[in-house]
Write a protein that holds these residues in place. Structure first.
Motif, PDB file in Angstrom:
ATOM      1  N   GLY A  68       0.808  -1.208   0.000  1.00  0.00           N
ATOM      2  CA  GLY A  68       0.000   0.000   0.000  1.00  0.00           C
ATOM      3  C   GLY A  68       0.847   1.266   0.000  1.00  0.00           C
ATOM      4  N   PRO A  69       0.245   2.399  -0.394  1.00  0.00           N
ATOM      5  CA  PRO A  69       0.975   3.675  -0.398  1.00  0.00           C
ATOM      6  C   PRO A  69       1.311   4.114   1.018  1.00  0.00           C
ATOM      7  CG  PRO A  69      -1.364   4.037  -0.807  1.00  0.00           C
ATOM      8  CD  PRO A  69      -1.156   2.555  -0.831  1.00  0.00           C
ATOM      9  N   MET A  70       2.469   4.703   1.170  1.00  0.00           N
ATOM     10  CA  MET A  70       2.897   5.166   2.485  1.00  0.00           C
ATOM     11  C   MET A  70       2.890   6.689   2.549  1.00  0.00           C
ATOM     12  SD  MET A  70       5.969   2.793   3.868  1.00  0.00           S
ATOM     13  CE  MET A  70       5.916   1.006   3.777  1.00  0.00           C
ATOM     14  N   PRO A  71       2.199   7.258   3.534  1.00  0.00           N
ATOM     15  CA  PRO A  71       2.242   8.720   3.696  1.00  0.00           C
ATOM     16  C   PRO A  71       3.639   9.163   4.095  1.00  0.00           C
ATOM     17  CG  PRO A  71       1.179   7.683   5.584  1.00  0.00           C
ATOM     18  CD  PRO A  71       1.386   6.602   4.571  1.00  0.00           C
ATOM     19  N   GLY A  72       3.993  10.372   3.672  1.00  0.00           N
ATOM     20  CA  GLY A  72       5.311  10.897   4.023  1.00  0.00           C
ATOM     21  C   GLY A  72       6.369  10.638   2.977  1.00  0.00           C
ATOM     22  N   PHE A  73       5.957  10.082   1.823  1.00  0.00           N
ATOM     23  CA  PHE A  73       6.932   9.779   0.770  1.00  0.00           C
ATOM     24  C   PHE A  73       6.437  10.309  -0.575  1.00  0.00           C
ATOM     25  CE2 PHE A  73       7.939   6.752   4.054  1.00  0.00           C
ATOM     26  CZ  PHE A  73       9.317   6.689   4.022  1.00  0.00           C
ATOM     27  N   GLY A  74       7.401  10.759  -1.389  1.00  0.00           N
ATOM     28  CA  GLY A  74       7.083  11.272  -2.709  1.00  0.00           C
ATOM     29  C   GLY A  74       6.629  12.715  -2.661  1.00  0.00           C
ATOM     30  N   HIS A  75       6.801  13.424  -3.772  1.00  0.00           N
ATOM     31  CA  HIS A  75       6.406  14.831  -3.851  1.00  0.00           C
ATOM     32  C   HIS A  75       6.081  15.177  -5.294  1.00  0.00           C
ATOM     33  CE1 HIS A  75       6.424  19.190  -3.242  1.00  0.00           C
ATOM     34  NE2 HIS A  75       6.342  18.937  -1.952  1.00  0.00           N
ATOM     35  N   THR A  76       5.129  16.080  -5.486  1.00  0.00           N
ATOM     36  CA  THR A  76       4.723  16.450  -6.839  1.00  0.00           C
ATOM     37  C   THR A  76       5.755  17.304  -7.567  1.00  0.00           C
ATOM     38  OG1 THR A  76       3.539  18.384  -6.000  1.00  0.00           O
ATOM     39  CG2 THR A  76       2.276  16.361  -6.258  1.00  0.00           C
ATOM     40  N   VAL A  77       6.692  17.896  -6.852  1.00  0.00           N
ATOM     41  CA  VAL A  77       7.708  18.737  -7.483  1.00  0.00           C
ATOM     42  C   VAL A  77       9.091  18.096  -7.422  1.00  0.00           C
ATOM     43  CG1 VAL A  77       8.851  20.982  -7.490  1.00  0.00           C
ATOM     44  CG2 VAL A  77       6.417  20.827  -6.934  1.00  0.00           C
ATOM     45  N   TYR A  78       9.514  17.712  -6.231  1.00  0.00           N
ATOM     46  CA  TYR A  78      10.880  17.202  -6.079  1.00  0.00           C
ATOM     47  C   TYR A  78      11.028  15.825  -6.710  1.00  0.00           C
ATOM     48  CZ  TYR A  78      11.147  20.960  -2.649  1.00  0.00           C
ATOM     49  OH  TYR A  78      11.105  22.179  -2.039  1.00  0.00           O
ATOM     50  N   ALA A  79      12.062  15.683  -7.536  1.00  0.00           N
ATOM     51  CA  ALA A  79      12.319  14.399  -8.183  1.00  0.00           C
ATOM     52  C   ALA A  79      12.857  13.376  -7.194  1.00  0.00           C
ATOM     53  CB  ALA A  79      13.319  14.592  -9.328  1.00  0.00           C
ATOM     54  N   ASP A  80      13.479  13.844  -6.134  1.00  0.00           N
ATOM     55  CA  ASP A  80      14.010  12.934  -5.129  1.00  0.00           C
ATOM     56  C   ASP A  80      13.638  13.493  -3.748  1.00  0.00           C
ATOM     57  OD1 ASP A  80      15.793  10.431  -5.025  1.00  0.00           O
ATOM     58  OD2 ASP A  80      16.752  11.720  -3.550  1.00  0.00           O
ATOM     59  N   THR A  81      14.614  13.568  -2.838  1.00  0.00           N
ATOM     60  CA  THR A  81      14.303  13.961  -1.462  1.00  0.00           C
ATOM     61  C   THR A  81      13.893  15.431  -1.342  1.00  0.00           C
ATOM     62  OG1 THR A  81      15.859  12.314  -0.640  1.00  0.00           O
ATOM     63  CG2 THR A  81      15.196  14.025   0.892  1.00  0.00           C
ATOM     64  N   ASP A  82      12.861  15.669  -0.588  1.00  0.00           N
ATOM     65  CA  ASP A  82      12.430  17.012  -0.218  1.00  0.00           C
ATOM     66  C   ASP A  82      13.518  17.593   0.693  1.00  0.00           C
ATOM     67  OD1 ASP A  82      11.230  19.175   1.131  1.00  0.00           O
ATOM     68  OD2 ASP A  82       9.262  18.227   1.148  1.00  0.00           O
ATOM     69  N   PRO A  83      14.128  18.754   0.330  1.00  0.00           N
ATOM     70  CA  PRO A  83      15.222  19.293   1.151  1.00  0.00           C
ATOM     71  C   PRO A  83      14.805  19.612   2.574  1.00  0.00           C
ATOM     72  CG  PRO A  83      14.433  20.943  -0.424  1.00  0.00           C
ATOM     73  CD  PRO A  83      13.805  19.633  -0.807  1.00  0.00           C
ATOM     74  N   ARG A  84      13.545  19.911   2.794  1.00  0.00           N
ATOM     75  CA  ARG A  84      13.061  20.196   4.140  1.00  0.00           C
ATOM     76  C   ARG A  84      13.076  18.931   5.001  1.00  0.00           C
ATOM     77  NH1 ARG A  84       7.398  22.424   2.192  1.00  0.00           N
ATOM     78  NH2 ARG A  84       7.666  20.461   1.038  1.00  0.00           N
ATOM     79  N   ALA A  85      12.782  17.795   4.360  1.00  0.00           N
ATOM     80  CA  ALA A  85      12.825  16.525   5.085  1.00  0.00           C
ATOM     81  C   ALA A  85      14.241  16.204   5.524  1.00  0.00           C
ATOM     82  CB  ALA A  85      12.273  15.402   4.205  1.00  0.00           C
TER      83      ALA A  85
END
Length: 386
Positions: free
Chosen positions: A272-289
């Motif tokens: 199943g999909p996991m919340p807290g992963f993936g982003h509509t803009v960032y191709a990889d890790t969200d820099p804020r994370a």
């Protein structure tokens, strides 16, 4: 060949920018006029096809989502994993400056150590939710502001300071706390139920700075749309908070908190999909994370280890990288704070961005009027039988 010429004002309208911005494009060689009038008051003429092509090239495709592109000097989100506030790398800025200083930079580019003035507050109704508390605080700041209707940049900033302080204070007042000091200190006093780590307030301060703005997020678009109608700063912030309140935006860290809590108790989910992963803009890790998860490492070894295992698990399973919601959830758990902490931090922080975009929208015409494709019933005849 299409040789339809349009005026500078028409070009600005097609691009969704000011006339001055079109002049800037020309001076920088980004755009070439097809014809220049001898009278400088008449301006230049442009090929319509050139302007349409430029507008199309500035649209980033984001997996089928409705796309709107406007000029902004507030923040820049790069898919490579960089977030800038007025040219400052947020990953560095938020760890170096207080949230209050970050907000001042977001508003006009200058860090400022000025004293933030609050407003009178009564005790809020204890039944108010986290989002309701922020909306209540904004309304309290508004009704006690004698210059409420002013749309000057100076007043937008003053309204932002009043509302942010009121919201942070209201979180504490709802639990009988009357903490003073930084926004982060007030937030922590309002959510802490036990004895958080000594560095918890500083960690929240960093999180607030990281979340102050994020280009044209849904809530920011709502705030800008309100600003374009001539709404006052408090109404602009209220519009933004209303759009921020959903579980797919400002409240998304709650589901990530549940996921991490379950992982702490007994293992990693397998499907199943996991919340807290993936982003509509960032191709990889969200820099804020990245910044938030680094803070967690210093706060709680166990939460840091569980989070790292979860990140590796999801990387192998889907290739998705962590986003800011997972970072907020991990920080909340590492500080021993309740589930709704992430939503409170997110909402209060983003008030700064709503103010910045409200200021920037001044001077533009009413321009947020997309067209709809009607899919309802066809027209019905109102006349009787012939």
């Amino acid at each position: 060949m299409d040789r339809e010429l349009i005026t500078t004002a028409q070009a600005a309208d097609l691009l969704g920018v000011r006339v001055a911005t079109v002049y800037s494009y020309v001076s920088r060689g980004v755009l070439q006029p097809a014809e220049t009038h001898r009278s400088r008051h008449a301006g230049s003429m442009f090929l319509r096809q050139d302007i349409v092509a430029m507008a199309d090239s500035r649209r980033r495709v984001r997996r089928g989502r409705f796309e709107l592109t406007i000029d902004t000097a507030v923040s820049s989100v790069e898919p490579s994993g960089v977030l800038l506030y007025r040219g400052h790398d947020v990953a560095e800025l938020a760890t170096r400056e207080s949230f209050e200083a970050v907000a001042e930079i977001v508003w006009d580019g200058q860090a400022d150590d000025r004293e933030w003035a609050g407003c009178p507050l009564t005790n809020p109704d204890p039944r108010l939710t986290s989002r309701d508390l922020v909306l209540w605080a904004i309304s309290q700041a508004a009704i006690s502001d004698p210059d409420r209707e002013s749309l000057s940049p100076k007043h937008f900033r003053s309204a932002g300071r009043r509302s942010i302080l009121a919201a942070a204070t209201a979180v504490g007042l709802s639990r009988g706390s009357s903490a003073q000091g930084r926004v982060a200190d007030r937030v922590l006093a309002g959510v802490a139920t036990g004895s958080p780590p000594d560095d918890a307030a500083d960690a929240i301060d960093v999180a607030l700075g990281l979340l102050a703005d994020h280009e044209l997020a849904t809530s920011t678009l709502a705030a800008r749309a309100a600003a374009s109608t001539g709404a006052d700063p408090y109404a602009v912030m209220t519009a933004g908070v209303a759009a921020l309140g959903g579980v797919r935006h400002g409240g998304a860290s709650g589901a990530a908190y549940d996921l991490l809590s379950a992982a702490v108790e007994g293992g990693l989910p397998t499907d199943g999909p996991m919340p807290g992963f993936g982003h509509t803009v960032y191709a990889d890790t969200d820099p804020r994370a990245t910044v938030l998860l680094d803070l967690v490492t210093d706060l709680d070894d166990e939460i840091a280890a569980v989070t790292e295992d979860l990140v590796l698990h999801e990387r192998r399973r889907t290739g998705l990288a962590p986003n800011v919601d997972l970072g907020l959830a991990a920080l909340t758990l590492a500080c021993g704070l309740p589930r709704h902490t992430g939503e409170i931090v997110f909402t209060i922080a983003r008030l700064a961005g709503f103010v910045a975009h409200g200021i920037e929208e001044q001077g533009h015409p009413l321009r947020f009027r997309p067209r709809a494709t009607y899919t309802g019933e066809p027209p019905r005849s109102t006349s009787g039988p012939v």
